[in-house]
Design an enzyme around this catalytic site. Structure first.
Site, PDB file in Angstrom:
ATOM      1  N   GLY A 183     -53.695 -36.388  14.495  1.00  0.00           N
ATOM      2  CA  GLY A 183     -53.246 -37.729  14.857  1.00  0.00           C
ATOM      3  C   GLY A 183     -52.352 -37.664  16.066  1.00  0.00           C
ATOM      4  N   GLY A 209     -49.157 -40.128  18.309  1.00  0.00           N
ATOM      5  CA  GLY A 209     -48.292 -41.298  18.393  1.00  0.00           C
ATOM      6  C   GLY A 209     -47.729 -41.419  19.786  1.00  0.00           C
ATOM      7  N   GLY A 210     -46.690 -42.247  19.920  1.00  0.00           N
ATOM      8  CA  GLY A 210     -46.113 -42.459  21.226  1.00  0.00           C
ATOM      9  C   GLY A 210     -45.458 -41.223  21.811  1.00  0.00           C
ATOM     10  N   MET A 211     -44.933 -40.352  20.938  1.00  0.00           N
ATOM     11  CA  MET A 211     -44.211 -39.176  21.425  1.00  0.00           C
ATOM     12  C   MET A 211     -45.047 -37.912  21.449  1.00  0.00           C
ATOM     13  SD  MET A 211     -40.344 -39.354  19.949  1.00  0.00           S
ATOM     14  CE  MET A 211     -40.158 -37.643  20.435  1.00  0.00           C
ATOM     15  N   LYS A 261     -46.951 -30.062  15.709  1.00  0.00           N
ATOM     16  CA  LYS A 261     -46.645 -31.285  16.447  1.00  0.00           C
ATOM     17  C   LYS A 261     -46.140 -30.904  17.829  1.00  0.00           C
ATOM     18  CE  LYS A 261     -44.100 -35.668  16.037  1.00  0.00           C
ATOM     19  NZ  LYS A 261     -43.233 -36.494  15.161  1.00  0.00           N
ATOM     20  N   ASP A 302     -36.272 -45.973  10.021  1.00  0.00           N
ATOM     21  CA  ASP A 302     -37.588 -46.465  10.420  1.00  0.00           C
ATOM     22  C   ASP A 302     -38.592 -46.314   9.278  1.00  0.00           C
ATOM     23  OD1 ASP A 302     -39.407 -47.691  12.112  1.00  0.00           O
ATOM     24  OD2 ASP A 302     -40.011 -45.825  13.095  1.00  0.00           O
TER      25      ASP A 302
END
Length: 329
Positions: free
Chosen positions: A48, A50-52, A70, A171
């Site tokens: 996957g 994400g933004g980072m 990651k 969050d």
């Protein structure tokens, strides 16, 4: 000298010493330097993004275990700082609901990476979509809702542990909860977490006028650009107002998730993020019975208390929220 081996080659010893010296010099310049990760782990594919960062499936060649790698997509000081904070927070939280961190560093290409336990499963957001969009009303959906409410208790347990260690997630949302194939419930994405000075000390629950916990490792700098800390439909009103917030902000997010589990929709709806924020700030909250009058009054009361606009009116702890939800179940 080993009795089985002859004299060491002086040239080989010198080369090894030079290699160690070069590695020590590199680490002195950048403590994160860890090029060995590419030698010891084989990347198998993408899990996957994400933004980072991008999360890759990898295999530890030495131990023969599956891991998640990651990797930070874009390097800038703020992103790296948040990335490292996430690693430190996860490493601090020794709990089954937080993925274990094996290593953090920088690979040979200079990219910051986080090596952690790989979880096979799906997010709570995906499970909710499947339940409410593709399962007709009836016993099957009711059973699914109860199963996800039990999972939400697991989220609350994890958050309660984090609060005891001085960590507030900030969050919580269905996208940040992973449901494993064997009943695991894990809370992900701790990059926005606030940390209180004094590691391991119990998290206080101050009154509305009390000072906020002192941030650690640049938490204040990470949010000084005016960006919202959290996600519109789950962020607590005191955070929106810029007031001091503690663990009860996470309790608010748990209440929002409860509404979504029961009804398939969050407590605040709108055509845009701005409209959702406006309704949140105005206290225009929809509890489960507002959406469905057949919902138990006792369950509705749990959601209503967790979503109270004033922190003093909410559950004082995530553990208390979990206890009431378990009592209803």
């Amino acid at each position: 000298m080993s009795p089985d081996r002859g004299p060491e080659d002086p040239g080989r010893l010198a080369s090894a010493a030079q290699a160690r010296a070069a590695l020590a010099a590199a680490c002195a310049q950048d403590p994160l330097f860890a090029p060995h990760v590419e030698l010891t782990h084989e990347v198998e594919g993408e899990l996957g993004r994400g933004g980072m960062g991008v999360v890759l499936a990898a295999r530890d060649r030495t131990l023969g275990r599956d891991v998640a790698l990651k990797v930070l997509r874009a390097e800038d000081p703020r992103r790296v700082e948040r990335f490292l904070r996430e690693a430190r927070v996860m490493a601090r939280l020794d709990h089954p609901g937080v993925p274990a961190v094996y290593e953090v560093g920088r690979d040979a290409a200079g990219r910051a990476f986080l090596l952690m336990r790989r979880i096979e499963g799906e997010t709570l957001a995906a499970r909710l979509a499947a339940l409410h969009e593709r399962t007709p009303r009836g016993p099957a959906r009711e059973a699914g809702v109860r199963a996800l409410l039990r999972a939400l208790c697991g989220v609350a347990d994890t958050v309660a542990h984090a609060h005891a260690q001085g960590v507030v997630h900030r969050d919580l949302k269905p996208e940040n909860v992973m449901l494993g194939a064997f009943g695991e419930v894990l809370v992900l994405d701790w990059g926005l977490a606030s940390l209180r000075e004094g590691e391991g000390a119990p998290a206080p629950t101050p009154g509305d006028g009390a000072a906020a916990p002192a941030p650690l490792d640049g938490a204040a700098r990470l949010t000084q650009d005016g960006a919202l800390v959290g996600t519109p439909g789950y962020v607590a009103p005191e955070v929106l107002a810029g007031r001091p917030a503690d663990g009860r902000a996470d309790v608010f997010a748990l209440g929002a998730m409860l509404v979504e589990v029961v009804t398939g929709r969050g407590p605040f709806e709108g055509e845009s993020a701005h409209e959702v924020l406006a309704r949140n700030a105005a206290g225009e909250v929809a509890t489960p019975r507002d959406r469905d009058p057949t919902v138990s009054r006792a369950l509705d009361a749990v959601a209503r208390r967790a979503l109270a606009p004033a922190p003093r009116d909410r559950y004082a702890t995530a553990g208390a929220f979990a206890a009431d939800l378990r009592a209803w179940l």
